[in-house]
Motif scaffolding. Structure first.
Motif, PDB file in Angstrom:
ATOM      1  N   LYS A  83       0.854  -1.249   0.005  1.00 54.30           N
ATOM      2  CA  LYS A  83       0.307  -0.082   0.141  1.00 54.30           C
ATOM      3  C   LYS A  83       0.961   1.127   0.297  1.00 54.30           C
ATOM      4  O   LYS A  83       0.663   2.246  -0.704  1.00 54.30           O
ATOM      5  N   ARG A  86       2.346   1.612  -3.195  1.00 58.19           N
ATOM      6  CA  ARG A  86       1.386   2.049  -4.308  1.00 58.19           C
ATOM      7  C   ARG A  86       0.966   3.465  -4.267  1.00 58.19           C
ATOM      8  O   ARG A  86       0.967   4.191  -5.238  1.00 58.19           O
ATOM      9  N   VAL A 102       1.210  -4.347 -23.608  1.00 60.40           N
ATOM     10  CA  VAL A 102      -0.006  -3.370 -23.852  1.00 60.40           C
ATOM     11  C   VAL A 102       1.087  -2.125 -24.113  1.00 60.40           C
ATOM     12  O   VAL A 102       2.271  -1.873 -23.998  1.00 60.40           O
ATOM     13  N   ASP A 106      -1.364   2.092 -21.826  1.00 61.22           N
ATOM     14  CA  ASP A 106      -1.861   1.313 -20.866  1.00 61.22           C
ATOM     15  C   ASP A 106      -0.815   0.776 -19.851  1.00 61.22           C
ATOM     16  O   ASP A 106      -1.242   0.583 -18.535  1.00 61.22           O
ATOM     17  N   VAL A 110      -2.429   0.966 -16.084  1.00 57.91           N
ATOM     18  CA  VAL A 110      -2.418  -0.488 -15.411  1.00 57.91           C
ATOM     19  C   VAL A 110      -2.164   0.163 -14.020  1.00 57.91           C
ATOM     20  O   VAL A 110      -2.475  -0.286 -13.006  1.00 57.91           O
ATOM     21  N   ALA A 111      -0.961   0.762 -13.945  1.00 59.32           N
ATOM     22  CA  ALA A 111      -0.548   1.360 -12.710  1.00 59.32           C
ATOM     23  C   ALA A 111      -1.743   2.051 -11.679  1.00 59.32           C
ATOM     24  O   ALA A 111      -1.788   2.028 -10.512  1.00 59.32           O
ATOM     25  N   ARG A 113      -4.702   1.845 -12.273  1.00 60.43           N
ATOM     26  CA  ARG A 113      -6.166   0.833 -11.795  1.00 60.43           C
ATOM     27  C   ARG A 113      -5.545  -0.006 -10.595  1.00 60.43           C
ATOM     28  O   ARG A 113      -6.345  -0.272  -9.838  1.00 60.43           O
ATOM     29  N   ILE A 114      -4.320  -0.250 -10.704  1.00 57.69           N
ATOM     30  CA  ILE A 114      -3.732  -1.019  -9.342  1.00 57.69           C
ATOM     31  C   ILE A 114      -3.794  -0.120  -8.229  1.00 57.69           C
ATOM     32  O   ILE A 114      -4.501  -0.590  -6.952  1.00 57.69           O
ATOM     33  N   ARG A 115      -3.822   1.227  -8.367  1.00 61.62           N
ATOM     34  CA  ARG A 115      -4.005   2.057  -7.138  1.00 61.62           C
ATOM     35  C   ARG A 115      -5.437   2.089  -6.861  1.00 61.62           C
ATOM     36  O   ARG A 115      -6.056   2.923  -6.044  1.00 61.62           O
ATOM     37  N   ARG A 155       4.605   6.696 -15.866  1.00 61.97           N
ATOM     38  CA  ARG A 155       4.128   5.727 -14.841  1.00 61.97           C
ATOM     39  C   ARG A 155       4.453   6.022 -13.635  1.00 61.97           C
ATOM     40  O   ARG A 155       3.593   5.943 -12.678  1.00 61.97           O
TER      41      ARG A 155
ATOM     42  N   MET B   1      -8.222  -4.486 -15.667  1.00 56.25           N
ATOM     43  CA  MET B   1      -6.895  -5.508 -15.737  1.00 56.25           C
ATOM     44  C   MET B   1      -7.346  -6.616 -16.651  1.00 56.25           C
ATOM     45  O   MET B   1      -6.449  -7.421 -16.931  1.00 56.25           O
ATOM     46  N   ALA B   7      -4.734  -8.806 -23.391  1.00 57.14           N
ATOM     47  CA  ALA B   7      -3.162  -8.089 -24.259  1.00 57.14           C
ATOM     48  C   ALA B   7      -2.199  -9.200 -23.919  1.00 57.14           C
ATOM     49  O   ALA B   7      -1.651  -9.618 -24.934  1.00 57.14           O
ATOM     50  N   LEU B 317       4.803  -1.909  -8.505  1.00 57.36           N
ATOM     51  CA  LEU B 317       3.869  -0.609  -8.649  1.00 57.36           C
ATOM     52  C   LEU B 317       2.668  -0.532  -7.516  1.00 57.36           C
ATOM     53  O   LEU B 317       1.762  -0.105  -7.508  1.00 57.36           O
ATOM     54  N   GLY B 318       2.986  -1.582  -6.740  1.00 60.31           N
ATOM     55  CA  GLY B 318       2.324  -1.713  -5.587  1.00 60.31           C
ATOM     56  C   GLY B 318       1.021  -2.574  -5.666  1.00 60.31           C
ATOM     57  O   GLY B 318       0.210  -2.509  -4.548  1.00 60.31           O
ATOM     58  N   ARG B 323      -4.060  -8.969  -5.866  1.00 61.16           N
ATOM     59  CA  ARG B 323      -4.279  -8.424  -7.193  1.00 61.16           C
ATOM     60  C   ARG B 323      -3.628  -9.259  -7.989  1.00 61.16           C
ATOM     61  O   ARG B 323      -3.967  -9.479  -9.231  1.00 61.16           O
TER      62      ARG B 323
END
Lengths: 224, 404
Positions: A83, A86, A102, A106, A110-111, A113-115, A155, B1, B7, B317-318, B323
């Motif tokens: 966390k 992130r 990607v 993207d 993606v980074a 969306r992970i957050r 990113r 995702m 992809a 990226l955390g 996940r």
């Protein structure tokens, strides 16, 4: 509130491989303040990358503690470390480490969306900041190495982290691209106030920083 | 995702396609093996249950596997017909069957010797595609006498034929699948042992026997006495309920000391008779299930372990462990669900091919097994992604990131 962003206390790291102990870091005490541009210099194998990975919570120290933005890493479990990473840290690697399947856009999305963030104008802003708007839809394989590193920087900064940790970000680049990337770090630091923690063995790169920490044999030798 | 998962899969098209194919083959293998092992037995059972009768009576020594063994006598029909349940006549009609075997389409086939007038009960709703129902002689001895008069060889004559000249062959009705498998049509001559026989009609698939012949001529050919039968089918009074049918079975057993079984329970009886075969089939099913699961496991395991660097990037990226695992499971599920659907389609293609090339083989594809295959495919996809995903997560992400 203190402007101390990172503080290490007697940080040690020893790697264990096949029963062989390899000590890499010894009692590292250092501090990084909010908004600083710090470079860590030293010869190959001196432990600077290991230090960065520990500070970035990608590796656990063998001893000592790290306090990031007031949080002791020793008190955090795996989820807590993820966390913190992130939300407050952005990484830039020597080999870029972009997702090859990607597009540049993207990779940044993606980074986000992970957050748990919605992908909106922030991605475009980050791309604009590194001047990669036009080539954002290309996959990394179709980008030059300088362009790939710029996507990697976008990113790292898209979520406006407290600190960007860059491990030899110019190590794979020619001098022209290296200069562009270093200028980019300087610009991000100045314009967005993001703390930069740069690992390098290049004096030229280190000179972009406000402060240089010299390391040798796993120890901090000098703080300039 | 999901976009990342798609992809990743489209980025390595051939590898992804091969993985989908591997899962599809595993699912097809499972469904075809199970369908094949159960199909033939169930098909026999279904055919027997198609007879327009409620009860099968057989000697306790009669073997359902080889369709041979103990004998009954038609004179016992009278004992069955007179049974009353709750003061109501319980039996409408009794059909005798004399069984023999002959070789057709390279396989030994059971020949159902039946009275021509009973054939309608065996055919039920199925119609004769071509030809006409045979006729019979009055008794086996008549058949033998006519045969001896005609030739020195053992020849069976059909004196009751509608043609002016007696026929010097055994008339046979075969089912559509046997006709397709043996490439036989109405009018084609075949051999019944040393004697000539001829196809006189082809009936739709699904009747109890693949080959039917006139019962007395078959008895004559086998040199057995008149009224000999291997089993009876009993057509009960339609007003009887299930309990009364059960009572009728008990009464038949009590009156003539023969085993009486409800036709509806024939599948169960045949399963008991083929206990070892049933065990074998269950074993085949379990092995197919395990092979299918291992196949999927190995396929997905390889894919996920190759994702080490990508997993490390997501970690940098955390991304939480959950996940990252979710990401690997997502990819695995896409492969496995696509593979499962393709596998089910392939199963029907394989079934069509096998049943076209080998018409006597039956592959039974049941909804229940399709559901099991789907569960194996999806479950296998999830489980086989979780374990290697966990292994990949336990690797040092810094080390993974340093790989080219």
């Amino acid at each position: 509130m203190s402007d101390l962003l990172i503080k290490t206390e007697k940080l040690c790291k020893t790697f264990h491989h096949d029963g062989i102990k390899t000590p890499v870091l010894f009692d590292v005490d250092m501090q990084v303040r909010q908004g600083e541009f710090v470079a860590v210099m030293g010869p190959s194998g001196c432990g600077k990358s290991t230090l960065m990975h520990i500070l970035g919570l990608m590796l656990s120290p063998s001893g000592g503690d790290i306090i990031i933005d007031g949080c002791s890493a020793a008190d955090l479990n795996e989820a807590g470390r993820a966390k913190l990473r992130r939300e407050k840290i952005g990484f830039v690697f020597q080999r870029f480490n972009l997702l090859p399947t990607v597009s540049g856009y993207d990779n940044i999305a993606v980074a986000e969306r992970i957050r748990g963030n919605t992908v909106d104008g922030q991605v475009d802003n980050a791309l604009a900041a590194v001047d990669m708007t036009e080539k954002a839809r290309f996959k990394p394989g179709r980008l030059s190495i300088g362009q790939q590193q710029r996507i990697a920087i976008a990113r790292a900064i898209v979520h406006r982290p407290r600190i960007v940790m860059a491990d030899e970000p110019t190590g794979n680049l020619d001098s022209t691209n290296a200069e562009t990337i270093l200028e980019l770090f300087r610009q991000i630091h100045r314009e967005q106030g993001i703390t930069i923690f740069l690992i390098t063995h290049s004096l030229t790169a280190a000179q972009y920083a406000d402060r240089i920490i010299y390391m040798a044999d796993g120890r901090i030798q000098d703080i300039g | 995702m999901l976009k990342l998962a798609l992809a990743n899969l489209t980025h390595r098209k051939i590898r992804s396609a091969l993985s989908v194919l591997a899962v599809a083959i595993a699912i097809t293998l499972l469904l075809v093996l199970v369908g094949l092992s159960r199909g033939t037995l169930n098909e026999v059972s279904n055919r027997m249950q198609s007879v327009q009768a409620e009860i099968i009576v057989r000697d306790k020594h009669f073997d359902l596997g080889s369709m041979s063994g103990g004998k009954l006598w038609e004179k016992e029909i009278a004992d069955i017909v007179r049974i009353q349940i709750d003061d109501t006549p319980a039996v409408e009609h009794v059909m005798a069957v004399f069984l023999d075997r002959m070789k057709l389409a390279g396989l030994s086939q059971n020949v159902f010797g039946v009275h021509p007038e009973d054939f309608a009960f065996f055919a039920g709703s199925r119609r004769l595609i071509k030809g006409e129902i045979f006729s019979d002689v009055d008794s086996p001895s008549a058949a033998l006498a006519l045969a001896e008069a005609k030739s020195n060889r053992k020849i069976i004559l059909d004196s009751a034929s509608t043609t002016s000249e007696p026929l010097n062959y055994l008339p046979l009705i075969i089912d559509q699948r046997l006709a397709a498998a043996s490439q036989l049509a109405v009018g084609d001559p075949v051999s019944y042992g040393d004697s000539p026989a001829k196809i006189v009609a082809v009936v739709e698939t699904g009747v109890a026997g693949r080959v039917f012949a006139p019962i007395n001529m078959l008895r004559g050919a086998n040199g057995v006495a008149a009224q000999t039968a291997h089993m009876f089918f009993v057509k009960a009074n339609p007003s009887l309920n299930t309990d009364q049918l059960q009572k009728l079975c008990e009464q038949i057993h009590s009156n003539i000391r023969r085993d009486a079984t409800l036709v509806a329970n024939y599948g169960q009886v045949i399963a008991e008779n083929f206990r070892n075969l049933t065990i074998f089939m269950n074993l085949v099913s379990v092995i197919a299930l395990v092979i299918c699961f291992l196949f999927i496991l190995v396929t997905i395991y390889t894919i996920v372990l190759e994702r080490g660097k990508e997993i490390a990037i997501l970690q940098s990226l955390g991304a939480s462990r959950l996940r990252v695992l979710g990401q690997t499971v997502q990819e695995s599920l896409i492969i496995c669900s696509t593979g499962t659907v393709l596998g089910i389609i392939l199963t029907f293609v394989v079934r069509y091919l096998i049943e076209t090339l080998q018409p006597l083989m039956t592959i039974e594809v049941r909804i229940s097994w399709i559901l099991i295959a789907v569960l194996v495919g999806i479950g296998g996809g999830i489980l086989s992604a979780l374990y290697p995903g966990y292994i990949a997560l336990s690797h040092d992400p810094v080390e993974a990131l340093s790989f080219e």
